[in-house]
Design a protein around this motif. Structure first.
Motif, PDB file in Angstrom:
ATOM      1  N   LEU A 254     -19.013   8.933   6.839  1.00 41.81           N
ATOM      2  CA  LEU A 254     -18.416  10.258   6.946  1.00 41.81           C
ATOM      3  C   LEU A 254     -19.524  11.301   6.908  1.00 41.81           C
ATOM      4  CD1 LEU A 254     -15.438   9.882   4.409  1.00 41.81           C
ATOM      5  CD2 LEU A 254     -15.375   9.568   6.897  1.00 41.81           C
ATOM      6  N   ASP A 255     -19.250  12.464   7.488  1.00 42.66           N
ATOM      7  CA  ASP A 255     -20.222  13.559   7.506  1.00 42.66           C
ATOM      8  C   ASP A 255     -20.186  14.281   6.159  1.00 42.66           C
ATOM      9  OD1 ASP A 255     -21.767  15.795   7.912  1.00 42.66           O
ATOM     10  OD2 ASP A 255     -20.911  16.294   9.854  1.00 42.66           O
ATOM     11  N   LEU A 256     -21.251  14.136   5.387  1.00 47.10           N
ATOM     12  CA  LEU A 256     -21.299  14.736   4.058  1.00 47.10           C
ATOM     13  C   LEU A 256     -21.245  16.256   4.124  1.00 47.10           C
ATOM     14  CD1 LEU A 256     -21.565  14.442   1.010  1.00 47.10           C
ATOM     15  CD2 LEU A 256     -24.044  14.275   1.293  1.00 47.10           C
ATOM     16  N   GLU A 257     -21.891  16.847   5.115  1.00 44.07           N
ATOM     17  CA  GLU A 257     -21.869  18.306   5.233  1.00 44.07           C
ATOM     18  C   GLU A 257     -20.464  18.824   5.497  1.00 44.07           C
ATOM     19  OE1 GLU A 257     -24.247  20.453   4.478  1.00 44.07           O
ATOM     20  OE2 GLU A 257     -25.267  18.626   3.808  1.00 44.07           O
ATOM     21  N   GLU A 258     -19.667  18.070   6.254  1.00 45.38           N
ATOM     22  CA  GLU A 258     -18.287  18.467   6.509  1.00 45.38           C
ATOM     23  C   GLU A 258     -17.472  18.411   5.220  1.00 45.38           C
ATOM     24  OE1 GLU A 258     -15.442  20.210   8.227  1.00 45.38           O
ATOM     25  OE2 GLU A 258     -17.225  19.738   9.403  1.00 45.38           O
ATOM     26  N   ILE A 259     -17.710  17.381   4.419  1.00 44.78           N
ATOM     27  CA  ILE A 259     -17.029  17.264   3.125  1.00 44.78           C
ATOM     28  C   ILE A 259     -17.404  18.434   2.224  1.00 44.78           C
ATOM     29  CG2 ILE A 259     -16.922  15.884   1.009  1.00 44.78           C
ATOM     30  CD1 ILE A 259     -17.179  13.400   2.781  1.00 44.78           C
ATOM     31  N   ARG A 260     -18.676  18.796   2.225  1.00 42.88           N
ATOM     32  CA  ARG A 260     -19.120  19.923   1.396  1.00 42.88           C
ATOM     33  C   ARG A 260     -18.551  21.243   1.898  1.00 42.88           C
ATOM     34  NH1 ARG A 260     -25.430  17.899   0.883  1.00 42.88           N
ATOM     35  NH2 ARG A 260     -25.150  16.613  -0.996  1.00 42.88           N
ATOM     36  N   ARG A 261     -18.411  21.386   3.216  1.00 41.14           N
ATOM     37  CA  ARG A 261     -17.827  22.619   3.753  1.00 41.14           C
ATOM     38  C   ARG A 261     -16.375  22.752   3.319  1.00 41.14           C
ATOM     39  NH1 ARG A 261     -15.078  24.837   8.236  1.00 41.14           N
ATOM     40  NH2 ARG A 261     -14.478  22.776   8.971  1.00 41.14           N
ATOM     41  N   ILE A 262     -15.622  21.661   3.408  1.00 37.31           N
ATOM     42  CA  ILE A 262     -14.227  21.689   2.968  1.00 37.31           C
ATOM     43  C   ILE A 262     -14.148  22.031   1.488  1.00 37.31           C
ATOM     44  CG2 ILE A 262     -12.183  20.250   2.609  1.00 37.31           C
ATOM     45  CD1 ILE A 262     -12.964  18.731   5.166  1.00 37.31           C
ATOM     46  N   LYS A 263     -15.022  21.414   0.704  1.00 41.35           N
ATOM     47  CA  LYS A 263     -15.070  21.701  -0.738  1.00 41.35           C
ATOM     48  C   LYS A 263     -15.272  23.194  -0.989  1.00 41.35           C
ATOM     49  CE  LYS A 263     -18.781  22.005  -3.864  1.00 41.35           C
ATOM     50  NZ  LYS A 263     -20.204  21.744  -4.090  1.00 41.35           N
ATOM     51  N   LYS A 264     -16.224  23.790  -0.267  1.00 39.60           N
ATOM     52  CA  LYS A 264     -16.538  25.194  -0.484  1.00 39.60           C
ATOM     53  C   LYS A 264     -15.386  26.102  -0.077  1.00 39.60           C
ATOM     54  CE  LYS A 264     -19.987  28.713   0.715  1.00 39.60           C
ATOM     55  NZ  LYS A 264     -21.234  28.986   1.483  1.00 39.60           N
ATOM     56  N   PRO A 400     -29.179   9.491  -2.851  1.00 35.44           N
ATOM     57  CA  PRO A 400     -30.314  10.369  -2.554  1.00 35.44           C
ATOM     58  C   PRO A 400     -29.987  11.361  -1.444  1.00 35.44           C
ATOM     59  CG  PRO A 400     -30.651   8.222  -1.565  1.00 35.44           C
ATOM     60  CD  PRO A 400     -29.424   8.103  -2.406  1.00 35.44           C
ATOM     61  N   PRO A 401     -30.423  12.626  -1.576  1.00 34.63           N
ATOM     62  CA  PRO A 401     -30.170  13.624  -0.530  1.00 34.63           C
ATOM     63  C   PRO A 401     -31.146  13.521   0.639  1.00 34.63           C
ATOM     64  CG  PRO A 401     -31.338  14.638  -2.343  1.00 34.63           C
ATOM     65  CD  PRO A 401     -31.075  13.214  -2.763  1.00 34.63           C
ATOM     66  N   ILE A 402     -32.183  12.712   0.495  1.00 32.94           N
ATOM     67  CA  ILE A 402     -33.197  12.562   1.526  1.00 32.94           C
ATOM     68  C   ILE A 402     -33.351  11.089   1.875  1.00 32.94           C
ATOM     69  CG2 ILE A 402     -34.485  14.637   0.876  1.00 32.94           C
ATOM     70  CD1 ILE A 402     -36.356  12.879  -0.741  1.00 32.94           C
ATOM     71  N   PRO A 403     -33.935  10.782   3.035  1.00 31.50           N
ATOM     72  CA  PRO A 403     -34.092   9.372   3.416  1.00 31.50           C
ATOM     73  C   PRO A 403     -34.955   8.606   2.417  1.00 31.50           C
ATOM     74  CG  PRO A 403     -34.464  10.817   5.304  1.00 31.50           C
ATOM     75  CD  PRO A 403     -34.394  11.702   4.095  1.00 31.50           C
ATOM     76  N   MET A 407     -38.996  -1.277   0.993  1.00 33.61           N
ATOM     77  CA  MET A 407     -40.136  -2.071   1.442  1.00 33.61           C
ATOM     78  C   MET A 407     -40.728  -1.511   2.740  1.00 33.61           C
ATOM     79  SD  MET A 407     -40.279  -4.314  -0.931  1.00 33.61           S
ATOM     80  CE  MET A 407     -39.266  -3.684  -2.247  1.00 33.61           C
ATOM     81  N   GLY A 408     -40.666  -0.178   2.877  1.00 34.16           N
ATOM     82  CA  GLY A 408     -41.215   0.480   4.055  1.00 34.16           C
ATOM     83  C   GLY A 408     -40.230   0.696   5.174  1.00 34.16           C
ATOM     84  N   ALA A 409     -39.058   0.075   5.125  1.00 31.61           N
ATOM     85  CA  ALA A 409     -38.047   0.234   6.169  1.00 31.61           C
ATOM     86  C   ALA A 409     -37.050   1.319   5.764  1.00 31.61           C
ATOM     87  CB  ALA A 409     -37.315  -1.088   6.396  1.00 31.61           C
ATOM     88  N   ARG A 410     -36.798   2.267   6.658  1.00 33.22           N
ATOM     89  CA  ARG A 410     -35.874   3.360   6.337  1.00 33.22           C
ATOM     90  C   ARG A 410     -34.461   2.816   6.144  1.00 33.22           C
ATOM     91  NH1 ARG A 410     -35.885   6.355  10.890  1.00 33.22           N
ATOM     92  NH2 ARG A 410     -33.877   5.498  11.537  1.00 33.22           N
ATOM     93  N   ILE A 411     -33.803   3.307   5.088  1.00 27.31           N
ATOM     94  CA  ILE A 411     -32.419   2.910   4.822  1.00 27.31           C
ATOM     95  C   ILE A 411     -31.501   3.782   5.674  1.00 27.31           C
ATOM     96  CG2 ILE A 411     -30.612   2.728   3.082  1.00 27.31           C
ATOM     97  CD1 ILE A 411     -32.777   2.351   0.977  1.00 27.31           C
ATOM     98  N   ASN A 433     -25.914   9.549   1.085  1.00 27.76           N
ATOM     99  CA  ASN A 433     -27.258   9.104   1.444  1.00 27.76           C
ATOM    100  C   ASN A 433     -27.751   9.902   2.640  1.00 27.76           C
ATOM    101  OD1 ASN A 433     -29.661   7.407   1.721  1.00 27.76           O
ATOM    102  ND2 ASN A 433     -28.597   6.456   3.443  1.00 27.76           N
ATOM    103  N   ALA A 434     -28.688  10.817   2.385  1.00 29.49           N
ATOM    104  CA  ALA A 434     -29.371  11.554   3.458  1.00 29.49           C
ATOM    105  C   ALA A 434     -28.399  12.191   4.446  1.00 29.49           C
ATOM    106  CB  ALA A 434     -30.337  10.626   4.184  1.00 29.49           C
ATOM    107  N   GLY A 435     -27.401  12.924   3.924  1.00 24.94           N
ATOM    108  CA  GLY A 435     -26.497  13.668   4.799  1.00 24.94           C
ATOM    109  C   GLY A 435     -25.264  12.913   5.235  1.00 24.94           C
ATOM    110  N   GLN A 436     -25.153  11.645   4.862  1.00 24.83           N
ATOM    111  CA  GLN A 436     -23.977  10.847   5.201  1.00 24.83           C
ATOM    112  C   GLN A 436     -23.256  10.416   3.929  1.00 24.83           C
ATOM    113  OE1 GLN A 436     -22.749   9.826   8.407  1.00 24.83           O
ATOM    114  NE2 GLN A 436     -24.123  11.466   9.048  1.00 24.83           N
TER     115      GLN A 436
END
Length: 479
Positions: A254-264, A400-403, A407-411, A433-436
């Motif tokens: 889900l789009d975390l920013e959309e959830i936060r917009r609805i919350k606001k 986490p709010p950022i990526p 072991m070096g591989a992006r989650i 996790n990083a906007g999602q």
């Protein structure tokens, strides 16, 4: 000596061949960010280097003689990474369906209690579907499993942080400073257990008084209409019965920013929005099967009390509240507002309860008696004979709010999955996790064979809620 808390130990006692008490996580990794080309052997070696001196990964359970007290943690002197980190490959075509089937199978397997209570499977050959419908670049998936006796949501995230970093080639997020548990002798274990048993009546008296006061206050709240939803008031559904060990798993984003917009815009919380979307998805799923009950489903929502607990030991520092999900309400915005109001009352009610109340009472869980009772409950299928305690568990784990890099591989995705119980064969966990907002659902396969049939409603329900908020207008409603 590192003794398990009563709450930690209870997850060991609750476990049966069907009711498995481990928590899982599905991590989708992008190996393209690794500083050296991916190989399983190199990843296994690096994981070993990072966990070998971390007690959470190298301790195992040792029982107390005669079962007189809760077990203790001791260091596994024969720790072998090859018993914990394994390699698998997805069958062709290696898509989402194959990944979910494999993860469901792995989630159905119990952990070996003679070793540290965790395992990881590095799964190769995953080709997620791209935006154009074609297979995207190949990813590596790590399916991790840890017993609930060792972690809750927060401590589990902290433990995984030992394996993650902010950059592909940087140090782990959390260095390890905790000492390894020592291995006590049989005489010491028995002596401490005898002392603990002798002082238990005194401890019980200390717990009874605040508990009695809590009951009185809860009755008053119920009369005023400000109490949290009561257990045993849930309607029965197809996933509320005796479970088996077989699991089905599904996940979505889900789009975390959309959830936060609805919350606001609505003056609610992220958790309110998540629960409202969950309620809408469950309503749609049950309606498709002509199973939608007239009254609302009831969810148990775990709450971390780590910041307010007086206890310095124990991996699990959680409490729980009950909340009606509004599955009897069709309008998504009306459902959100109802949930927000009820959740405010539930939080006030929950805050009036001691942060350590659940942990205090869990200390009285007798190892042998508790285990026998759980098995009898399952064998007699009592979950199908008494009123439904709750329909499911819904957890919201902050991420986490950022990526992050494993072991070096992006989650790219991180979906946690909690346990399911007799009487409540469905667990939904969301993690940012990083906007999602990653959504993971796990269920007993016999009661919910196609978990994806539920999960696919989450993006649609978020879209419905967005449309309802925008249609009502108001400051900030327009995009």
């Amino acid at each position: 000596m590192d003794r398990l808390s009563g709450l930690d130990a209870s997850f060991l006692y609750l476990e049966t061949p069907a009711q498995l008490m481990h928590v899982c996580a599905v991590m989708v990794l992008d190996p393209a960010t690794m500083t050296t080309p991916y190989s399983f052997a190199a990843m296994q070696r690096e994981i070993e280097a990072r966990v070998r001196d971390v007690p959470g990964f190298t301790r195992k359970v040792r029982g107390v003689p005669l079962g007189l007290d809760h077990p203790v943690w001791v260091r596994d002197k024969d720790f072998d990474i090859e018993r914990h980190v394994h390699r698998l490959a997805l069958p062709t075509p290696g898509g989402y369906a194959e990944l979910m089937d494999l993860c469901a199978h792995l989630a159905s397997l119990p952990l070996d209690r003679s070793r540290p209570l965790w395992e990881m499977w590095v799964i190769e050959g995953y080709r997620p579907e791209g935006k154009d419908g074609e297979a995207a670049e190949e990813k590596v998936v790590v399916f991790a499993k840890m017993h609930h006796a060792t972690v809750d949501g927060v401590s589990g995230s902290n433990l995984i942080s030992h394996l993650c970093s902010l950059e592909p080639d940087s140090a782990p997020l959390v260095p390890e400073n905790a000492p390894h548990p020592r291995d006590p002798g049989r005489g010491e274990l028995l002596g401490r257990a005898v002392i603990g048993t002798a002082t238990r009546p005194v401890t019980l008296v200390k717990v009874l008084k605040p508990s009695a006061q809590l009951v009185t206050k809860s009755i008053g709240r119920a009369r005023q209409g400000t109490a949290m939803a009561a257990p045993f008031s849930a309607p029965r559904t197809s996933f509320n019965g005796t479970i088996t060990s077989h699991r089905s798993i599904a996940m979505t984003d889900l789009d975390l920013e959309e959830i936060r917009r609805i919350k606001k815009v609505t003056g609610t919380t992220v958790n309110d929005v998540v629960l409202a979307v969950s309620g809408g998805a469950l309503r749609a799923y049950l309606a498709e099967r002509d199973e939608l009950p007239e009254s609302s489903l009831l969810a148990t929502v775990p709450v971390s009390v780590r910041d307010s607990s007086r206890r310095s030991t124990g991996a699990n520092k959680v409490s729980a509240l009950f909340t009606k999900l509004g599955t009897d309400i069709e309008d998504p915005l009306e459902r959100l507002r109802m949930l927000a109001e009820r959740n405010r009352h539930a939080k006030e009610h929950h805050n009036a309860i001691s942060a350590d109340a659940l942990q205090d009472w869990a200390e009285f869980a007798a190892p042998r008696t508790f285990g026998l009772a759980v098995r009898a409950y399952a064998n007699l299928r009592l979950a199908e004979r008494h009123p439904v305690v709750h329909n499911l568990v819904i957890s919201n784990v902050p991420g986490p709010p950022i990526p992050l890099y494993f072991m070096g591989a992006r989650i790219d995705a991180l979906c946690p999955l909690g346990p399911v119980f007799h009487g409540a064969g469905l667990n939904i966990t969301v993690m940012s996790n990083a906007g999602q907002m990653h959504v993971g659902a796990i269920a007993c396969r016999e009661s919910m064979p196609d978990t994806d049939a539920l999960v696919r409603h989450f993006p649609a329900e978020l879209a419905r809620l967005t449309a309802a908020v925008d249609a009502e207008g108001g400051p900030g409603a327009a995009r």
